[in-house]
Design an enzyme around this catalytic site. Structure first.
Site: not given
Ligand code: BGC
Length: 765
Positions: A596, A488, A356-357
């Site tokens: 997080k 997360e 989703w980034d």
């Molecule tokens: C984050 C996610 C992100 C992913 C990739 C993870 O550490 O919690 O939101 O999409 O990293 O950057």
């Protein structure tokens, strides 16, 4: 600072870091590939400890995921971006000793990236085992004019001898398997298995293919006319080689273009290798480094004309911002079949996956400044709708689509579903990005041919995955159970606030665009089987969406039970136990209130209309106290909210941290690749935050407030086909129409009309 210096990233001005971190920082790319700035003598030589490699967007191998208990519907394969041999690789031979057989000493002396032209200049001092010292100066760039080209100039001068030196430029042998394993699950975990075929041809040309995904790339080298060289056969391979008589003080220089094809299915590699070689030779043999550079630099000029942010009063920030924007430009796929990996194209971290980034953190920058690139990034999602539909059925969801949490080829690649597949909010995130793109560009063609289908099919998912509640607490409301939100450190919950709010928006825009298209394009609705009944169902679920609220604390509740859990003792946890994910079992973490990253509060940025500031303050204070920012996607969001709450110091502190994250390696893992989402959120912090840009009616509004130290901020956006320049100082704001017809817009929610040759000027203090 002089204007030119503001675009230079000079090694001597950066804090000291390990070699791999600098390799990432100085990576060159153009959306098709990225090449780390490694020691060019390393190749496969294990004597050195860099991490050289090239990453081609969309070129991956499948790697089998193994589970002790393999449940139905678990992703069976991961995709892993291939770490390909380094095109910078070169072999020297002095006194009969080849540098690929016996290691030479290599010392990195300097590096400078010129972000105006895209040229990386590097100096290495090298010593042969016979103590002959020479200096190698490299100049290289990834072409933004022809995305298949990487161009490099090597210049050698003797430091302590006069005599012969041979250079050999051939494709490096490659390890069949790039073995990676790390205790850190964010780093590359899996191996890709590569085959290479060196081809008999007039050029050094090879094909690299992957074992399991059965993809192929063709790579050719062509000497440029700066110092023409003939190909000879060395070690059975076509190679360029030349022996020079070096005299101290006299440099010898030679340039190559490296042509990298698009990935093709191996069986359908219709482009025969020799045809590829011939076309490379025809197009490049007469060119010089300078000619190719001028063509590329002209494209970069255009990028800065659209996207630069000029900031006066804070040189460090100004340069840091440019660095982040330049990296975004280097990473964004432009062919409609690729997106932007979480680490850009700078390293193997997160296996090169798209998350989703791209849609939530990076796309806004492109939507407003380079809408053609934003369109291509959204097209990538459109092209993966079939995989997303298949995944929904596999997951027992009988309608709509389910986009994967992490992927390259459109299939789910996440092996840990509680923090992967369960993040179904990605469906609504993609729909949100499509809507933003449509509102900013007014691109009806995209709406009709692609965007509407994405929005309808993602909205259908919510109707199928959520349900109308019958229990006492939620009675009469539309609820969504068993999901994970962006945070997360909390997993598999009911009614994650962020997810429900985003799903609500997804349903809302499905109704909005259905109504709009119904008038003139009823055929489109028929094609997608959208009926009045379904539009009504979307509307009801939108209006009936349950959004959890804690009546005692008077805050938006992250999920049904979030506020009842004990709070993680953040202050008592030693620094070396962060990030928590590397030190505690997930269930230990899930047991507590600890975030997080920004979750619930992110909706306040995405839906800024009608915000009650007291409510925002309570939410902000509550969630800030339980957030540890172990994800790099967190600080920028808190920074923007701090700004909205007029907490200038805190807003600036967060902003600074996001701008400098990779240049200072503050997350400690820049070696694995840059934090591309954070780079995108630098722009969000500036433009959504300090400049206060937002959508108002069918237009945009600006409500700026600059940090005290800044004397001027200037940037440009594209809006409905017009280019507009904003200049903001401490006391006034000036808005100028650079191209296109007049339009109405808002300053601090007051309407103004913008016409050509007429500057709108307004005092803000
Ligand atoms: C984050 C996610 C992100 C992913 C990739 C993870 O550490 O919690 O939101 O999409 O990293 O950057």
């Amino acid at each position: 600072m002089d204007a030119n210096d503001a675009f230079q990233i000079h090694l001597q001005k950066l804090p000291p870091q390990d070699e791999k971190t600098f390799e990432t920082i100085y990576t060159l790319g153009n959306g098709h590939f990225g090449i780390r700035a490694s020691n060019p003598l390393q190749g496969n030589n294990s004597h050195f400890n860099g991490q050289p490699g090239m990453f081609v967007n969309g070129f991956y191998d499948l790697t089998e995921l193994s589970y002790g208990e393999n449940y139905s519907g678990y992703a069976q394969n991961s995709q892993t971006i291939c770490q390909l041999p380094d095109p910078r690789f070169i072999i020297f031979e002095v006194d009969g000793i080849r540098s690929d057989e016996t290691p030479y000493n290599v010392k990195m002396v300097d590096k400078n990236l010129d972000m105006r032209t895209g040229v990386l200049m590097e100096i290495f001092d090298i010593e042969s085992p016979t103590n002959k010292q020479f200096r190698l100066t490299l100049q290289s760039f990834a072409s933004h004019d022809n995305s298949h080209l990487f161009v490099i100039n090597y210049s050698v001068s003797a430091l302590n001898f006069n005599g012969a030196l041979t250079i050999i430029k051939q494709h490096p042998y490659i390890n069949q398997q790039i073995q990676t394993h790390s205790e850190d699950m964010r780093a590359a975990q899996r191996q890709t298995v590569l085959d290479r075929t060196y081809l008999k041809s007039k050029l050094p040309i090879m094909m690299i293919s992957t074992r399991k995904s059965q993809l192929a790339l063709i790579i050719a080298q062509q000497a440029l006319n700066d110092n023409p060289m003939q190909v000879s056969i060395l070690d059975d391979l076509p190679s360029y080689s030349k022996t020079f008589d070096l005299t101290q003080g006299m440099a010898q220089s030679f340039s190559f273009a490296y042509a990298i094809s698009s990935p093709h299915p191996l069986l359908k590699t219709t482009l025969s290798q020799s045809a590829f070689a011939a076309s490379v030779q025809k197009r490049l043999a007469d060119k010089s480094f300078k000619q190719l550079l001028d063509e590329s630099a002209a494209k970069i000029d255009q990028f800065w004309a659209n996207s630069d942010v000029e900031l006066e009063g804070d040189d460090t920030m100004a340069k840091g911002i440019r660095f982040n924007l330049f990296h975004l430009y280097q990473a964004a796929g432009r062919n409609g079949l690729t997106s932007i990996p979480a680490k850009g194209l700078t390293g193997p971290g997160y296996e090169g996956h798209y998350f989703w980034d791209a849609e939530m953190f990076m796309l806004p920058f492109f939507t407003y400044t380079e809408p053609a690139i934003a369109r291509q990034l959204l097209l990538y999602r459109y092209h993966t709708l079939p995989q997303a539909q298949h995944r929904a059925r596999e997951m027992g969801v009988n309608s709509g689509v389910m986009f994967p949490w992490r992927t390259i080829n459109g299939e789910e690649s996440s092996s840990y579903y509680p923090a992967g597949t369960a993040q179904v909010h990605i469906n609504a995130d993609i729909a949100y990005a499509v809507d933003t793109y449509l509102r900013v560009t007014d691109d009806d063609d995209f709406l009709f041919n692609y965007g509407y289908e994405i929005i309808v099919k993602t909205a259908r998912f919510w109707l199928a995955y959520g349900h109308w509640a019958t229990d006492k607490a939620h009675k009469g409301k539309f609820v969504i159970d068993d999901v994970t939100g962006p945070d997360e450190y909390t997993a598999m919950v009911s009614n994650n606030y962020f997810t429900n709010r985003m799903a609500q928006n997804n349903l809302h825009i499905a109704v909005k665009y259905s109504k709009r298209l119904k008038h003139n394009h009823a055929d489109k609705l028929a094609e997608l089987d959208v009926t009045d009944k379904e539009i009504d169902e979307f509307k009801l679920a939108d209006e009936g969406m349950y959004l959890p609220y804690d009546d005692d604390l008077k805050i938006k509740k992250q999920d049904d039970v979030s506020t009842t859990k004990p709070v993680w003792p953040i202050k008592e946890t030693p620094r070396n136990q962060f990030p928590l994910l590397l030190h505690f079992h997930p269930m230990t973490i899930y047991h507590y209130q600890v975030n997080k990253q920004a979750d619930t509060v992110m909706t306040d940025i995405l839906f800024p209309k009608n915000q009650d500031l007291d409510q925002l303050k309570r939410d902000f204070d509550y969630y800030e106290a339980i957030t540890v920012h172990d994800s790099s996607l967190s600080r920028s969001i808190f920074g923007i909210l701090a700004h909205r709450l007029h907490n200038a110091d805190e807003a600036y502190r967060y902003f600074r941290q996001t701008v400098m994250m990779d240049l200072t390696n503050s997350q400690g893992n820049t070696a694995d690749g840059v934090h591309a989402a954070n780079m995108g959120s630098t722009w969000l912090g500036l433009i959504y935050g300090f400049a206060g840009l937002g959508m108002e009616n069918r237009s945009f509004n600006l409500s700026p407030e600059l940090p005290e130290a800044w004397s001027r901020l200037r940037f440009r956006i594209w809006f409905h086909g017009r280019q507009i320049e904003m200049t903001i100082t401490q006391t006034e704001i000036m808005v100028k129409l650079l191209s296109g017809d007049s339009l109405q817009f808002y300053l601090k929610h007051k309407p103004f009309t913008l016409t050509k040759n007429h500057l709108v000027k307004e005092f803000i203090k």
